[in-house]
Structure formats: C-alpha cells, structure tokens
Design a protein around this motif. Structure first.
Motif, PDB file in Angstrom:
ATOM      1  N   LYS A  56       0.854  -1.176   0.000  1.00  0.00           N
ATOM      2  CA  LYS A  56       0.000   0.000   0.000  1.00  0.00           C
ATOM      3  C   LYS A  56       0.893   1.230   0.000  1.00  0.00           C
ATOM      4  CE  LYS A  56      -3.867  -2.066   2.402  1.00  0.00           C
ATOM      5  NZ  LYS A  56      -4.731  -2.021   3.583  1.00  0.00           N
ATOM      6  N   PRO A  57       0.440   2.302  -0.601  1.00  0.00           N
ATOM      7  CA  PRO A  57       1.263   3.508  -0.584  1.00  0.00           C
ATOM      8  C   PRO A  57       1.434   3.991   0.849  1.00  0.00           C
ATOM      9  CG  PRO A  57      -0.914   3.964  -1.478  1.00  0.00           C
ATOM     10  CD  PRO A  57      -0.813   2.483  -1.269  1.00  0.00           C
ATOM     11  N   LYS A  58       2.628   4.440   1.146  1.00  0.00           N
ATOM     12  CA  LYS A  58       2.898   4.946   2.484  1.00  0.00           C
ATOM     13  C   LYS A  58       2.514   6.412   2.529  1.00  0.00           C
ATOM     14  CE  LYS A  58       6.295   1.644   3.756  1.00  0.00           C
ATOM     15  NZ  LYS A  58       6.955   1.248   4.921  1.00  0.00           N
ATOM     16  N   THR A  59       1.479   6.677   3.266  1.00  0.00           N
ATOM     17  CA  THR A  59       1.044   8.056   3.445  1.00  0.00           C
ATOM     18  C   THR A  59       1.245   8.420   4.902  1.00  0.00           C
ATOM     19  OG1 THR A  59      -1.211   7.332   3.874  1.00  0.00           O
ATOM     20  CG2 THR A  59      -0.680   7.952   1.606  1.00  0.00           C
ATOM     21  N   PRO A  60       1.546   9.673   5.157  1.00  0.00           N
ATOM     22  CA  PRO A  60       1.737  10.059   6.550  1.00  0.00           C
ATOM     23  C   PRO A  60       0.431   9.966   7.310  1.00  0.00           C
ATOM     24  CG  PRO A  60       1.856  11.969   5.112  1.00  0.00           C
ATOM     25  CD  PRO A  60       1.743  10.757   4.240  1.00  0.00           C
ATOM     26  N   PRO A  61       0.507   9.501   8.542  1.00  0.00           N
ATOM     27  CA  PRO A  61      -0.717   9.382   9.329  1.00  0.00           C
ATOM     28  C   PRO A  61      -1.179  10.745   9.824  1.00  0.00           C
ATOM     29  CG  PRO A  61       1.164   8.843  10.677  1.00  0.00           C
ATOM     30  CD  PRO A  61       1.684   9.084   9.279  1.00  0.00           C
ATOM     31  N   PHE A  62      -2.473  10.904   9.968  1.00  0.00           N
ATOM     32  CA  PHE A  62      -2.992  12.085  10.656  1.00  0.00           C
ATOM     33  C   PHE A  62      -2.909  11.724  12.125  1.00  0.00           C
ATOM     34  CE2 PHE A  62      -6.682  14.658  12.223  1.00  0.00           C
ATOM     35  CZ  PHE A  62      -6.037  15.880  12.093  1.00  0.00           C
ATOM     36  N   ILE A  63      -2.066  12.389  12.841  1.00  0.00           N
ATOM     37  CA  ILE A  63      -1.706  11.974  14.195  1.00  0.00           C
ATOM     38  C   ILE A  63      -2.912  11.850  15.120  1.00  0.00           C
ATOM     39  CG2 ILE A  63      -1.171  14.299  15.005  1.00  0.00           C
ATOM     40  CD1 ILE A  63       1.205  12.925  16.572  1.00  0.00           C
ATOM     41  N   LEU A  64      -3.925  12.667  14.942  1.00  0.00           N
ATOM     42  CA  LEU A  64      -5.072  12.607  15.839  1.00  0.00           C
ATOM     43  C   LEU A  64      -5.928  11.361  15.610  1.00  0.00           C
ATOM     44  CD1 LEU A  64      -6.169  16.340  15.996  1.00  0.00           C
ATOM     45  CD2 LEU A  64      -4.589  15.101  17.483  1.00  0.00           C
ATOM     46  N   TRP A  65      -5.699  10.645  14.520  1.00  0.00           N
ATOM     47  CA  TRP A  65      -6.421   9.405  14.259  1.00  0.00           C
ATOM     48  C   TRP A  65      -5.678   8.189  14.810  1.00  0.00           C
ATOM     49  CZ3 TRP A  65      -8.015  10.424   8.506  1.00  0.00           C
ATOM     50  CH2 TRP A  65      -9.007  11.399   8.482  1.00  0.00           C
ATOM     51  N   LEU A  66      -4.452   8.391  15.264  1.00  0.00           N
ATOM     52  CA  LEU A  66      -3.692   7.286  15.841  1.00  0.00           C
ATOM     53  C   LEU A  66      -4.114   7.101  17.292  1.00  0.00           C
ATOM     54  CD1 LEU A  66      -0.126   8.156  14.500  1.00  0.00           C
ATOM     55  CD2 LEU A  66      -1.783   6.562  13.524  1.00  0.00           C
ATOM     56  N   SER A  67      -3.830   5.933  17.825  1.00  0.00           N
ATOM     57  CA  SER A  67      -4.139   5.701  19.238  1.00  0.00           C
ATOM     58  C   SER A  67      -3.084   4.786  19.834  1.00  0.00           C
ATOM     59  CB  SER A  67      -5.530   5.090  19.391  1.00  0.00           C
ATOM     60  OG  SER A  67      -5.584   3.850  18.723  1.00  0.00           O
ATOM     61  N   GLY A  68      -3.094   4.706  21.143  1.00  0.00           N
ATOM     62  CA  GLY A  68      -2.214   3.793  21.854  1.00  0.00           C
ATOM     63  C   GLY A  68      -0.744   4.014  21.570  1.00  0.00           C
ATOM     64  N   LEU A 100       4.026  10.914  18.678  1.00  0.00           N
ATOM     65  CA  LEU A 100       4.124  12.109  19.511  1.00  0.00           C
ATOM     66  C   LEU A 100       5.522  12.257  20.089  1.00  0.00           C
ATOM     67  CD1 LEU A 100       2.563  14.540  20.631  1.00  0.00           C
ATOM     68  CD2 LEU A 100       1.989  13.134  22.617  1.00  0.00           C
ATOM     69  N   SER A 101       6.144  11.167  20.463  1.00  0.00           N
ATOM     70  CA  SER A 101       7.506  11.209  20.997  1.00  0.00           C
ATOM     71  C   SER A 101       8.493  11.726  19.950  1.00  0.00           C
ATOM     72  CB  SER A 101       7.924   9.816  21.469  1.00  0.00           C
ATOM     73  OG  SER A 101       9.251   9.830  21.928  1.00  0.00           O
ATOM     74  N   SER A 102       8.364  11.248  18.730  1.00  0.00           N
ATOM     75  CA  SER A 102       9.238  11.734  17.647  1.00  0.00           C
ATOM     76  C   SER A 102       8.994  13.217  17.382  1.00  0.00           C
ATOM     77  CB  SER A 102       9.003  10.934  16.371  1.00  0.00           C
ATOM     78  OG  SER A 102       9.365   9.593  16.559  1.00  0.00           O
ATOM     79  N   LEU A 103       7.723  13.601  17.359  1.00  0.00           N
ATOM     80  CA  LEU A 103       7.377  15.007  17.153  1.00  0.00           C
ATOM     81  C   LEU A 103       7.944  15.867  18.279  1.00  0.00           C
ATOM     82  CD1 LEU A 103       5.804  17.337  15.799  1.00  0.00           C
ATOM     83  CD2 LEU A 103       3.790  16.563  17.081  1.00  0.00           C
TER      84      LEU A 103
END
Length: 192
Positions: free
Chosen positions: A59-71, A78-81
């Motif tokens: 699948k194409p690698k697209t950046p995640p929308f961080i607010l849709w991530l969990s756990g 968030l740590s990398s950011l």
C-alpha cells in the motif's frame, strides 16, 4: 518601468519553485519507471500472479494524521514530534513569549497544536530532503508550512490563547470543548 511586471526576485523565486517541482516529477517518474520495469520482469519470468498479490499487499505509504492514531502508535509519533519541537522548532523559531505570541509548555495537551505541529514536521521531513525537494525545499517549507502554522498557534485567539504569555508566570489553560451532540437550547416549559 511598468509596475504590473513582477520583480526579478519574484521571478527568481518562481523559477526555483518550478525547478523543485520539475525535480520532484523527475524523481517520481524515475520511481514509477523502476516499478514498471520490476513488474515487467516479474511477468516475463512467469510470476505475474505472485507479483499481483505483492502489489495488493503493498500500500502507498502516506503520513498518518496523528489525531487518528491511538495507543502505542500515537505515543511513538508524539515522541518523535516532541524531539523535533524540543531540538529544532523551539530553540530556533519560537522567540519570546508574549500576549501577542503565546506558547504552551504543555503543547501536547492541545489537539489543534499537535495536529498543526505534526503536519509541519512531516512537511519539514520531506522538504529538507534534497532527493525529494531540490534546493528550494527549505524555503518552501518556511513560506508554506512553518510561518502559517506559527501564526495560527501563536495568535492571540489560537489554541494557546489561555496559556503562557509571560515566561516568568507559566500557565496552562485548555479552552473548553463544546459538547458532542446537538447544540439545542433546553425546551421551554409550556405556559400554564
């Protein structure tokens, strides 16, 4: 001199932007050509069906929308950011805190700030990579991503409006969030 004509500086910036765009297209064309060649070799060697299965898995690698991530995924992103904010953004671009340019030492508690900072960080990763952006990438990042993001976050009515405006008196206040559901006024009692 005609005032309607663009200046040399504007033309030079436009030219550099066009060069970066063409470089990006050339990189994409090279990547796509390589994929087509790999697919042709796979089909020619009788592995067409296996190649199709791999294509479905890939699948194409697209950046995640961080607010849709969990756990754990959210925590890792968030740590990398946070490392980027701490090591590059804050010391280089934040300047002084004031009522006209607030900042929050607990920025990660503001979802709007997290979303904007993350998007700017993703753009920074792409536009500071010479292989994907050319020489004008950092300039484009400043103009199109950093400056608008900082203007929104540090605006007097932005997400940090209730937070630190004086470095000697840090504070952290989250603005209230409207309740979920219909925002209807309570029913008016019937007249007796």
């Amino acid at each position: 001199m005609n005032d309607d004509l663009p200046t040399i500086e504007v033309l030079a910036e436009d030219f550099e932007d066009l060069k970066a765009t063409v470089h990006g297209f050339a990189s994409q064309l090279e990547h796509n050509t390589e994929k087509v060649n790999q697919l042709a070799i796979t089909v020619a060697s009788g592995g067409g069906q296996d190649g199709e299965k791999e294509k479905e898995k890939e699948k194409p690698k697209t950046p995640p929308f961080i607010l849709w991530l969990s756990g754990d995924k959210y925590a890792a992103e968030l740590s990398s950011l946070a490392g980027w904010v701490r090591d590059l953004l804050a010391p280089t671009y934040l300047g002084e805190v004031s009522s006209s340019a607030p900042w929050c030492a607990s920025w990660w508690a503001h979802p709007a700030a997290v979303a904007r900072l993350h998007a700017t960080w993703l753009a920074w990763q792409e536009l500071t990579n010479p292989e994907t952006c050319g020489l004008t990438g950092p300039s484009v990042w400043h103009r199109d991503h950093l400056d608008p993001m900082l203007a929104q976050l540090r605006a007097s009515d932005g997400p940090f409006a209730g937070c630190m405006t004086n470095p000697d008196r840090p504070q952290h206040t989250l603005l209230s969030v409207p309740p979920i559901g219909p925002l209807l006024p309570p029913p008016v009692p019937a007249a007796p």
